[in-house]
Design an enzyme around this catalytic site. Structure first.
Site, mmCIF file in Angstrom:
data_model
loop_
_atom_site.group_PDB
_atom_site.id
_atom_site.type_symbol
_atom_site.label_atom_id
_atom_site.label_comp_id
_atom_site.label_asym_id
_atom_site.label_seq_id
_atom_site.Cartn_x
_atom_site.Cartn_y
_atom_site.Cartn_z
ATOM 1 N N HIS A 185 -9.054 0.677 17.947
ATOM 2 C CA HIS A 185 -8.662 1.990 17.422
ATOM 3 C C HIS A 185 -8.668 1.983 15.892
ATOM 4 C CE1 HIS A 185 -6.154 5.753 17.324
ATOM 5 N NE2 HIS A 185 -5.807 5.210 16.162
ATOM 6 N N GLU A 186 -7.987 1.004 15.296
ATOM 7 C CA GLU A 186 -7.876 0.975 13.834
ATOM 8 C C GLU A 186 -9.233 0.797 13.169
ATOM 9 O OE1 GLU A 186 -5.212 1.893 12.421
ATOM 10 O OE2 GLU A 186 -4.061 1.855 14.288
ATOM 11 N N ASP A 194 7.523 -0.005 10.043
ATOM 12 C CA ASP A 194 8.876 0.402 10.439
ATOM 13 C C ASP A 194 9.583 -0.585 11.341
ATOM 14 O OD1 ASP A 194 7.277 0.701 12.623
ATOM 15 O OD2 ASP A 194 7.943 2.716 13.147
ATOM 16 N N ASP A 201 0.817 -1.219 0.000
ATOM 17 C CA ASP A 201 0.000 0.000 0.000
ATOM 18 C C ASP A 201 0.852 1.270 0.000
ATOM 19 O OD1 ASP A 201 0.988 -0.047 2.556
ATOM 20 O OD2 ASP A 201 -0.952 0.130 3.566
ATOM 21 N N GLY A 221 8.088 -1.501 17.383
ATOM 22 C CA GLY A 221 7.947 -0.200 18.026
ATOM 23 C C GLY A 221 7.409 0.859 17.093
ATOM 24 N N ASP A 230 3.333 -6.920 11.879
ATOM 25 C CA ASP A 230 3.614 -8.212 12.503
ATOM 26 C C ASP A 230 5.004 -8.277 13.119
ATOM 27 O OD1 ASP A 230 2.608 -10.573 13.365
ATOM 28 O OD2 ASP A 230 2.731 -11.628 11.454
ATOM 29 N N HIS A 289 -2.114 0.628 10.805
ATOM 30 C CA HIS A 289 -2.828 1.734 10.164
ATOM 31 C C HIS A 289 -4.062 1.189 9.460
ATOM 32 C CE1 HIS A 289 0.334 0.934 6.841
ATOM 33 N NE2 HIS A 289 -0.783 0.364 6.433
ATOM 34 N N HIS A 302 -8.293 10.858 14.132
ATOM 35 C CA HIS A 302 -7.716 10.836 15.469
ATOM 36 C C HIS A 302 -8.351 11.907 16.347
ATOM 37 C CE1 HIS A 302 -3.816 8.599 14.243
ATOM 38 N NE2 HIS A 302 -4.716 7.782 14.755
#
Length: 477
Positions: free
Chosen positions: A218-219, A175, A170, A178, A199, A183, A228
């Site tokens: 949340h997602e 990253d 996408d 942490g 993952d 998203h 947000h």
């Protein structure tokens, strides 16, 4: 190499405006983190050239203040220790402010029933734990809106849920461990509505690692159209709160106000069941719902509710309402028969099947599906079977059980064929269920077998009957 001059100039501008850290190495790391954070979450990228051209640090200071204000920090305009600490915390990968390309015009789903599919699983948790966390996360939003959710096992769902690492198709790569946990995209076709989980994180059921339920709730708020929130107590606050007491979790008023501004309050919607006018809601012509002799023709779930069929009526029991509602079957589905024999829901097809005699019908919400009725023998039942007494579908195993007198057959929903080795004796595989089954459905991990005015609560794991109840115990009688 175009990014290097920008980064170096950014360091010069910001460092000349205020002191950061004693170490030059820390300065560089702090500047790099700041630039990425502002680019990713506060729309810095489109403004970088503007403040470089002006040779003015006011824009970067303004961006820092914008970030500090949103995250509830003191608006110093400086990269102070509190700001650095918050920037290092795990968070959602969706931007906090500015134009996020998948969120134009406050999008929302234009229907009340939404499907989801778990495409793959993290190795950190058992599959059933992942399933449970996602189901619980959706329930958080379902309880305060008219929305209902059902899971499908194949094909394209409204919300596709997946676990991935790094670049995953996408153009918004993860990253590693942490910082960015997940998203999601706003409602819409294609990738829109989907939720992706990194993952490389260590996903857990508690808060010793990254709690999957909290992040998923949340997602999935984003998947339903929420941005947000700047309120630290809100579920939709962008920074992950590992200190959350899961046993006392609840949506903040800000979360509730936000989602209800899109979908309204928890009321029945046309995509689930359209409630008829009061004139169609008749008093029972059969036994009163609290009669000790009441028994049901068939029982089935439908999008989180339970339907209890009797003669030409049915009781509709929702978790949102303490008392059942009573309606004519024909007021919802004019072509369905009265005095039906059996009913069951296949959740991943969002379909309820209704049986009477040697025929069966199919409904989806309030819609009667074309091409029905069909013969029960098209399912692979032998010609000696003239009717079905009860039926239930296991959504995890994708198997449907047809109960006929003292035997049962098992149907493979994936292969759409009857399984070999059947029929089998009901009493052998469901010890304690010795009498004829009038109806059956699943709730809270138990099977409820109805026979006359009684029902047996059966634990499928322990393979035993745990309680004997009155059939109408679901009606608070």
């Amino acid at each position: 190499m175009k990014g290097l001059p920008v980064l170096l100039w950014l360091c010069v501008v910001v460092c000349s405006s205020y002191p950061l850290h004693d170490s030059a190495r820390d300065d560089d790391a702090g500047m790099e983190l700041l630039q990425k954070y502002l680019e990713n979450y506060y729309g810095l990228a489109k403004d970088v050239k503007q403040f470089i051209k002006k040779k003015d640090s006011s824009l970067i200071v303004k961006k820092i203040q914008e970030m500090q204000k949103f995250l509830g920090l003191e608006m110093t305009g400086k990269l102070d220790s509190n700001t650095m600490e918050l920037m290092h915390k795990p968070r959602c990968g969706v931007p906090d402010v500015g134009g996020f390309s998948t969120f134009p015009g406050s999008p929302k789903w234009r229907k009340s029933h939404i499907t989801y599919r778990i495409v793959n699983y993290t190795p950190d948790l058992p599959r059933q734990s992942v399933d449970s966390a996602i189901e619980k996360a959706l329930k958080v939003w379902e309880e305060v809106t008219p929305l209902t959710f059902s899971r499908i096992s194949e094909g394209e769902a409204d919300i596709m849920i997946s676990f991935a690492v790094g670049e995953h198709g996408d153009f918004v790569p993860f990253d590693g461990p942490g910082t960015v946990l997940a998203h999601a995209y706003a409602p819409g076709p294609g990738i829109n509505g989907d939720a992706h989980f990194d993952d490389d994180e260590r996903w857990t059921e508690d808060v010793t690692g990254t709690n999957l339920f909290l992040v998923a709730a949340h997602e999935l708020g984003h998947s339903l159209g929420l941005y947000h929130s700047a309120k630290a107590e809100a579920l939709m606050y962008p920074v992950y709160k590992s200190s959350t007491d899961l046993s006392r979790f609840h949506l903040s008023q800000d979360d509730v106000d936000g989602i209800q501004s899109l979908y309204g309050t928890p009321t029945a919607s046309p995509d689930v069941l359209v409630v008829p006018t009061k004139s169609n809601s008749l008093e029972p012509e059969t036994s009163p719902m609290c009669s000790s002799t009441l028994f049901f023709d068939a029982v089935s779930t439908l999008r989180g509710e339970v339907l209890f069929f009797k003669d030409r009526h049915f009781w509709r029991k929702s978790l949102r309402t303490p008392e059942p509602e009573f309606y004519l079957i024909s007021s919802f589905w004019p072509s369905l028969p009265s005095n039906m024999d059996a009913a069951y829901e296949v959740t991943n097809r969002d379909t309820v099947f209704i049986f009477k005699g040697n025929q069966f019908w199919a409904i989806r919400g309030h819609e009667e599906l074309a091409g029905y009725p069909k013969s029960i023998h098209t399912l692979g039942l032998p010609a000696t079977v003239k009717k079905i007494d009860a039926a239930i579908s296991n959504k995890e195993k994708r198997k449907t059980y047809f109960f006929v007198e003292d035997k049962y057959w098992r149907f493979d929903e994936k292969k759409q064929s009857m399984e070999p080795g059947f029929p089998r004796k009901i009493a052998e595989d469901f010890p304690g269920v010795d009498s004829r089954v009038d109806a059956v459905f699943e709730a809270f991990g138990f099977l409820y077998f109805f026979s006359g005015s009684s029902q047996l609560e059966f634990d499928p794991n322990a393979k035993k009957v745990t309680h004997i109840l009155k059939s109408n115990s679901w009606f608070n009688c």
